[in-house]
Design a protein around this motif. Structure first.
Motif, short mmCIF file in Angstrom:
data_model
loop_
_atom_site.label_atom_id
_atom_site.label_comp_id
_atom_site.label_asym_id
_atom_site.label_seq_id
_atom_site.Cartn_x
_atom_site.Cartn_y
_atom_site.Cartn_z
N LYS A 1 0.82 -1.21 0.00
CA LYS A 1 0.00 0.00 0.00
C LYS A 1 0.85 1.26 0.00
CE LYS A 1 -3.56 -2.39 2.66
NZ LYS A 1 -4.16 -2.53 3.99
N LEU A 2 2.16 1.12 0.22
CA LEU A 2 3.00 2.31 0.33
C LEU A 2 3.33 2.85 -1.07
CD1 LEU A 2 5.42 1.16 3.17
CD2 LEU A 2 3.57 2.82 3.32
N PRO A 3 3.45 4.17 -1.16
CA PRO A 3 3.75 4.75 -2.47
C PRO A 3 5.18 4.45 -2.90
CG PRO A 3 3.78 6.43 -0.77
CD PRO A 3 3.29 5.19 -0.10
N ASN A 4 5.39 4.43 -4.19
CA ASN A 4 6.71 4.13 -4.73
C ASN A 4 7.52 5.43 -4.83
OD1 ASN A 4 8.85 2.80 -5.78
ND2 ASN A 4 7.94 2.42 -7.79
N THR A 5 7.84 5.96 -3.66
CA THR A 5 8.61 7.19 -3.55
C THR A 5 9.73 6.96 -2.55
OG1 THR A 5 7.22 7.98 -1.75
CG2 THR A 5 6.55 8.60 -3.99
N PRO A 6 10.70 7.86 -2.50
CA PRO A 6 11.75 7.71 -1.48
C PRO A 6 11.17 7.63 -0.07
CG PRO A 6 12.42 9.31 -3.11
CD PRO A 6 11.00 8.95 -3.43
N GLU A 7 10.16 8.43 0.19
CA GLU A 7 9.54 8.38 1.52
C GLU A 7 8.85 7.04 1.74
OE1 GLU A 7 8.77 9.42 5.23
OE2 GLU A 7 10.03 10.56 3.82
N GLY A 8 8.22 6.55 0.67
CA GLY A 8 7.59 5.23 0.76
C GLY A 8 8.61 4.14 1.03
N LEU A 9 9.78 4.26 0.41
CA LEU A 9 10.84 3.28 0.64
C LEU A 9 11.31 3.32 2.10
CD1 LEU A 9 12.78 1.18 -0.52
CD2 LEU A 9 14.34 3.06 -1.07
N LYS A 10 11.41 4.54 2.64
CA LYS A 10 11.82 4.66 4.04
C LYS A 10 10.81 3.98 4.96
CE LYS A 10 13.98 8.23 5.80
NZ LYS A 10 14.39 9.57 6.25
N GLN A 11 9.55 4.23 4.65
CA GLN A 11 8.51 3.61 5.48
C GLN A 11 8.54 2.09 5.33
OE1 GLN A 11 4.59 5.30 5.02
NE2 GLN A 11 5.43 7.34 4.76
N ALA A 12 8.80 1.65 4.12
CA ALA A 12 8.84 0.20 3.88
C ALA A 12 9.97 -0.44 4.68
CB ALA A 12 9.01 -0.06 2.38
#
Lengths: 338, 337
Positions: free
Chosen positions: B235-246
């Motif tokens: 569900k996380l966006p494919n962005t740098p922030e999303g990667l951090k959250q992942a």
């Protein structure tokens, strides 16, 4: 330029470690921690039983980094002036004054080893703490500086008779407290006993390559390390959480068996202690060829930089070593990053 | 001429009708006016139906009367009840008619026993239950030694209750006493609806509880830390922030699985504690390299390929397999391995 400098110095530091590990076997962790403290410019409290190789270890490091090495034995009748000067009657029958251990090497003093510091009186502690903090001393109507000095003190935790416990304020001046224990590997123990190479300490220390490092350049290079090794926001938050956990371990769900956690901690790590921890962690990151500090770098120095700063309730002081070890391990296990 | 003959026919019909009715009513009136038989000459026994209530229109009720008449009296058989006779009470037809009668007698030296079988049929009904009676019937006895001595005997009536068949119109259901309706039951529809609603609510609550206790997963195997992380990652966006959250989610899953904070320097302890993760030890080390790059040292090189997000998803899926004790699914070629 800094990158090359950092790499060159790292090679020298690792070479020094290698040299020391040749003469003091089975002590890789203490050797790494002492190397760290040398480059972080912090004083070290060594803890260990008699005859485990503390003096050999320090002499080996001193030979590797160059500069003066002085040593004094802590005794109950040792007075502060014994560190500064000696008085004696010379051959000419006149009284003479010669520099004591602190002044003998002048500004070239690089390692000052205070053996069994807890046997010395608090007055002596007081003088030593001032020297450690300011790296200077007033004597003979002049100010003496020891800019390259690192103090290594040793205390024997087993014997308590005729000793003076080092107060928490004094312990806090030491960057690290490093336990020196006898290796429990049979091959190492056997070689320590039967290998004649280890019987003659002077000859053994002479095998260490001299002046692998330049002691009078360590201060400047230490600043280079501290300025070049970065810390991310995540790591800062992690370090802060570790600090908070030392103050209020129960808030992080940390428990120590057989200890009332509500009464255990009177004071957690000090701000100076945490800054020293980060200095040491930066050096550890540099020694591991990293440009930024990782949680693992903090773990490498966490026990040795924090354990001796914790102030416990007096009822738990007798079990200080084991309680501190269990509590700090609990903190590392409980605090997550990120 | 024709009208005269028609009038004559009517007159004859009326006369015959009058002749057929008058003797019967005159006999009935006579029987009731006769004196009662002296005591001791007649004894009676009746066999009555067991059920005395719940009769309604059309029902046939049978009764047997056994009379023992001692000499010199004897039954006047013509006084027996007549089939089809409409009984009245206070001038009103009561609605119970004799449908059938059979008679037999046993003659003895001093007495005669008469077995009279009476079958009545109900021709009445009411919206509520009402009382009715079979009889009484009057029979005449004659003294064989003195034919002028004509007396009557009263066969006692049998009280029964007539029940309604059905009620028409708007009436209180409590008043409808028809036996065809069966016993009156209290309505439990309201309680039944409440019960159904409560059961439905209970089932929903239990499912909700199961969902919560199952770590917000419908199946037991869906509740694992990595299973949740896998769902969260998608569900996380494919962005740098999303990667951090992942990466953070995976750290959380690792820590939750190990119950301690897992770092690269205690990975061996983790593998020892959770040997099912041993097949992906090298990938966990790769993950720590990625975490180092994302969170601590941006200049650090990681070996998770050009699309770390995709690699991370596949890595977490493999972690989920290990968590479930399965053989990890093989990585695809996009994973950077």
């Amino acid at each position: 330029m800094s990158d090359r400098q950092l790499a060159d110095w790292r090679n020298h530091a690792l070479a020094l470690e290698s040299e020391v590990n040749k003469v003091v076997v089975g002590q890789q962790t203490p050797v790494r921690l002492i190397t760290t403290s040398i480059f972080a410019r912090g004083h070290v409290l060594l803890e260990g039983d008699v005859g485990v190789g503390k003096t050999t270890l320090l002499r080996a490091f001193t030979r590797g980094i160059g500069g003066g090495y002085q040593r004094i034995e802590g005794t109950i009748d040792l007075m502060p002036n014994d560190l500064v000067y000696h008085t004696y009657l010379g051959e000419d029958g006149k009284p003479h004054v010669s520099p004591g251990p602190l002044l003998m090497s002048g500004e070239n003093l690089s390692v000052f080893f205070f053996n069994e510091i807890n046997r010395a009186r608090p007055q002596v502690h007081s003088l030593l703490l001032r020297v450690m903090a300011e790296r200077s001393l007033s004597a003979f109507n002049s100010e003496h500086y020891f800019p390259h000095m690192i103090v290594f003190a040793d205390r024997n935790q087993v014997e308590k008779e005729e000793t003076f416990e080092i107060p928490s304020a004094a312990r806090d001046r030491f960057m690290m407290e490093i336990p020196i224990v006898v290796p429990n590997e049979d091959t190492i123990m056997e070689s320590l006993v039967f290998d004649t190479r280890f019987h003659n300490v002077d000859a053994l220390v002479d095998t260490v390559k001299a002046e692998v490092l330049q002691f009078d350049e360590l201060n400047a290079f230490s600043s280079v390390i501290q300025n070049n090794i970065t810390t991310s926001d995540t790591l800062k938050k992690y370090a802060l959480n570790l600090w908070k956990a030392t103050k209020a371990p129960l808030d992080f769900g940390i428990k120590v068996s057989g200890v009332d956690m509500n009464r255990l901690v009177l004071a957690g790590a000090s701000p100076r202690g945490m800054s020293m921890m980060l200095r040491a962690a930066r050096v550890n990151a540099w020694l591991n060829n990293r440009t930024a500090v990782l949680p693992e770098d903090i773990h490498a120095v966490f026990h040795s930089t924090v354990a001796h700063r914790l102030v416990f309730s007096p009822v738990y002081e007798m079990r200080r070593t084991e309680i501190a070890r269990e509590m700090l391990s609990g903190i590392v296990n409980a605090v997550a990053a990120p | 001429m024709r009208s005269f003959s028609r009038l004559l026919m009517h007159c004859l019909f009326a006369c015959s009708l009058a002749i057929s009715i008058v003797p019967q009513s005159a006999l009935a009136i006579d029987s009731q006016n006769l004196p009662d038989v002296p005591p001791g000459y007649v004894s009676i026994k009746t066999v009555d139906p067991i059920r005395l209530v719940g009769y309604t229109v059309g029902d046939v009720i049978e009764r047997e009367v056994i009379l023992t008449i001692k000499a010199p009296y004897k039954l006047v058989e013509t006084s027996l009840p007549i089939i089809g006779y409409e009984k009245r009470y206070k001038g009103q037809v009561i609605g119970i008619e004799l449908k059938d009668i059979s008679h037999s007698e046993e003659v003895n030296d001093s007495s005669t026993t008469h077995h009279i079988h009476l079958a009545y049929q109900v021709f009445t009904n009411n919206v509520v239950a009402k009382n009715a009676a079979l009889g009484p019937e009057y029979i005449n006895l004659v003294n064989t030694k003195n034919h002028q001595d004509l007396v009557k005997y009263r066969i006692p009536s049998l009280d029964i209750a007539i029940s309604p068949i059905a009620i028409f119109g708007q009436v209180k259901i409590e008043n409808n006493m028809s036996q065809l309706m069966g016993p009156l039951e209290l309505s439990n529809k309201k309680e039944s609806n409440w019960l159904k609603a409560s059961i439905a609510l209970l089932v929903i609550s239990l499912l909700g509880l199961l969902y919560i206790l199952g770590m917000r997963a419908w199946l037991p195997l869906m509740g694992g830390s990595f299973a949740k992380a896998y769902r969260a990652l998608r569900k996380l966006p494919n962005t740098p922030e999303g990667l951090k959250q992942a990466v953070s989610k995976v750290h959380e899953a690792l820590n939750a699985t190990a119950t301690v904070s897992v770092f690269s320097n205690n990975l061996d302890d983790f593998i020892t504690e959770k040997p099912s993760f041993a097949p992906i030890k090298s990938e966990i080390q790769q993950f720590f390299g990625l975490s180092r790059h994302v969170y601590f040292e941006p200049s650090a090189i990681h070996d998770t390929g050009s699309d770390p997000r995709l690699w991370l998803q596949q890595f977490v899926r493999r972690c989920r397999d290990c968590e479930r004790g399965l053989t990890p699914a093989p990585l695809t070629q996009h994973s950077g391995q």
